[in-house]
Design an enzyme around this catalytic site. Sequence first.
Site, short mmCIF file in Angstrom:
data_model
loop_
_atom_site.label_atom_id
_atom_site.label_comp_id
_atom_site.label_asym_id
_atom_site.label_seq_id
_atom_site.Cartn_x
_atom_site.Cartn_y
_atom_site.Cartn_z
CB CYS A 76 -55.99 18.59 19.78
SG CYS A 76 -55.87 17.73 18.20
CB CYS A 187 -51.64 11.83 19.54
SG CYS A 187 -53.44 11.70 19.38
N1 DGL Z 1 -55.83 14.13 19.96
C1 DGL Z 1 -55.28 14.67 18.76
C2 DGL Z 1 -53.81 15.08 18.92
O1 DGL Z 1 -53.34 15.30 20.01
C3 DGL Z 1 -55.42 13.96 17.45
C4 DGL Z 1 -56.34 12.89 17.17
C5 DGL Z 1 -56.91 13.00 15.75
O2 DGL Z 1 -56.30 12.49 14.81
O3 DGL Z 1 -57.97 13.58 15.64
O4 DGL Z 1 -53.11 15.24 17.95
#
Ligand code: DGL
Length: 200
Positions: A76, A187
């Site tokens: 993430c 993301c």
């Molecule tokens: N999947 C997460 C990232 O790579 C973020 C998603 C969220 O806002 O929770 O930043």
Amino acid sequence: MINKNNNPIAFLDSGVGGISVLNEAIKMLPEENYIYFGDSKNAPYGTRTTAEVRELTERNVEFLLNNGAKAVVIACNTATSAAAEYLRNKYKELPIIGVEPALKPAALDNEEKKILVMATPMTLAEKKFNTLMAGYEKYARIVPVPCGGLMEFVEAGILDGQELEEFLRKILAKDLCKDAEAVVLGCTHYPFIKETIIKV
Ligand code: DGL
């Protein structure tokens, strides 16, 4: 000492996004065991404060350690910006791998062109991303595009269709985004809607 070789490598994210990273890891290291933790209960992370995301990520890492993780991949971008450094200092023995928007290959492959970086508002506001961007601004024109609200589509299983296209059009229709040559999916949720992003 316990032999940890067969213990799992843990992947974590605020939801399903990190599965896009896990998929690649399984291809590269098929002999490893894996566990995946998606914190959908507390998602989204990208519109929270840094302190909140750090606390949530710390709690998740502790849970994964208690479940035998021999290494943790923070799959993430948001949680990496908020917590990777802090957690590496706290758990000195534990390999902690983070992710960051793929600005380096995008900038080096598109010299002097415009590159959009789609990511959560938090990722783009954090020092980690701004330091990264400062390093590549001499190669390309980098435009950060905060995409608050976008991961929610992926969490709901909406990967295409009119509603998502309209949402993306609103984000990408700005003058600033015009004539971009490349888009960085900053993301881990966004690879699942890559085709729709390309279409828009
Ligand atoms: N999947 C997460 C990232 O790579 C973020 C998603 C969220 O806002 O929770 O930043």
